[in-house]
Design an enzyme around this catalytic site. Structure first.
Site, PDB file in Angstrom:
ATOM      1  N   ASP A 115       0.367   0.785   4.831  1.00 41.81           N
ATOM      2  CA  ASP A 115       0.716  -0.484   4.114  1.00 41.81           C
ATOM      3  C   ASP A 115      -0.312  -1.411   5.487  1.00 41.81           C
ATOM      4  O   ASP A 115      -0.407  -1.254   6.585  1.00 41.81           O
ATOM      5  CB  ASP A 115       2.111  -1.003   4.106  1.00 41.81           C
ATOM      6  CG  ASP A 115       2.868  -0.227   2.940  1.00 41.81           C
ATOM      7  OD1 ASP A 115       2.227   0.321   2.116  1.00 41.81           O
ATOM      8  OD2 ASP A 115       3.977   0.109   3.174  1.00 41.81           O
ATOM      9  N   ASP A 149       0.519  -0.477  -4.044  1.00 42.28           N
ATOM     10  CA  ASP A 149       1.527  -1.245  -4.284  1.00 42.28           C
ATOM     11  C   ASP A 149       1.558  -2.529  -5.287  1.00 42.28           C
ATOM     12  O   ASP A 149       2.149  -2.955  -6.053  1.00 42.28           O
ATOM     13  CB  ASP A 149       2.483  -1.678  -3.102  1.00 42.28           C
ATOM     14  CG  ASP A 149       2.779  -0.415  -2.359  1.00 42.28           C
ATOM     15  OD1 ASP A 149       3.209   0.528  -2.683  1.00 42.28           O
ATOM     16  OD2 ASP A 149       3.059  -0.888  -1.047  1.00 42.28           O
TER      17      ASP A 149
END
Length: 176
Positions: A115, A149
């Site tokens: 991420d 995401d």
């Protein structure tokens, strides 16, 4: 980048390198192997559902929303399946390096997901008079996430905002 290293693009936007074992935004609920296998099965179902939608000439917006969810899920699967196989472990102050397949920090299906997008939009302190949280620091929009995401989140948001009725109808009679 080394683990937890960040690059400030603006005061409200940073590229911040983290890894997580879980789902979107670093949520962890179940074992890694089960989660990886569940993702693969879910992608198969979503792919088949998308195939049926295209075959039945559904609206382009609805198809695009489902495709965003599918693309995001595939992106996270790729990280989960291969990242641990081809990179050494990341830790603060050390940049992971690419190694021959199978010599990474983890086995197949057990890799972490990278991420990197961080938007600390509002930082402050709760007023002292506020019960429970008075005087404590707060940060609005704490999650760190990746492009996959984002695709999943945008696809779901579009479905909920513009295609709620269509989604309900197709789930009640998907093969008609």
């Amino acid at each position: 980048m080394a683990l937890y290293e960040s690059i400030e693009i603006a005061s409200w936007f940073k590229i911040y390198f983290v890894e997580n074992n879980g789902m979107a935004f670093g949520i962890e609920v179940i074992g890694k192997l089960f989660l990886s296998l569940f993702r693969i099965v879910a992608v198969g179902f979503i792919g088949y559902y998308l195939y049926l939608l295209v075959k039945k000439n559904f609206t382009h917006g609805y198809i695009a929303s489902i495709a965003l969810i599918l693309a995001g899920a595939i992106g996270n699967i790729i990280d989960s399946v291969f990242y641990g196989e081809i990179f050494t472990a990341s830790y603060p102050g050390h940049v992971a390096s690419m190694v021959p397949f199978g010599n990474g920090y983890s086995s197949w299906l057990h890799g972490k997901v990278v991420d990197m997008f961080y938007f600390p939009l509002i930082e402050g302190t709760f007023p002292q008079w506020l019960p429970i949280w008075g005087g404590e620091d707060f940060l609005f929009f704490r999650p760190i996430f990746n492009f996959a995401d984002s695709a999943i989140t945008i696809g779901i948001a579009l479905l909920l905002i513009f295609y709620r009725k269509t989604l309900t109808e197709t789930m009640q009679k998907p093969n008609e």
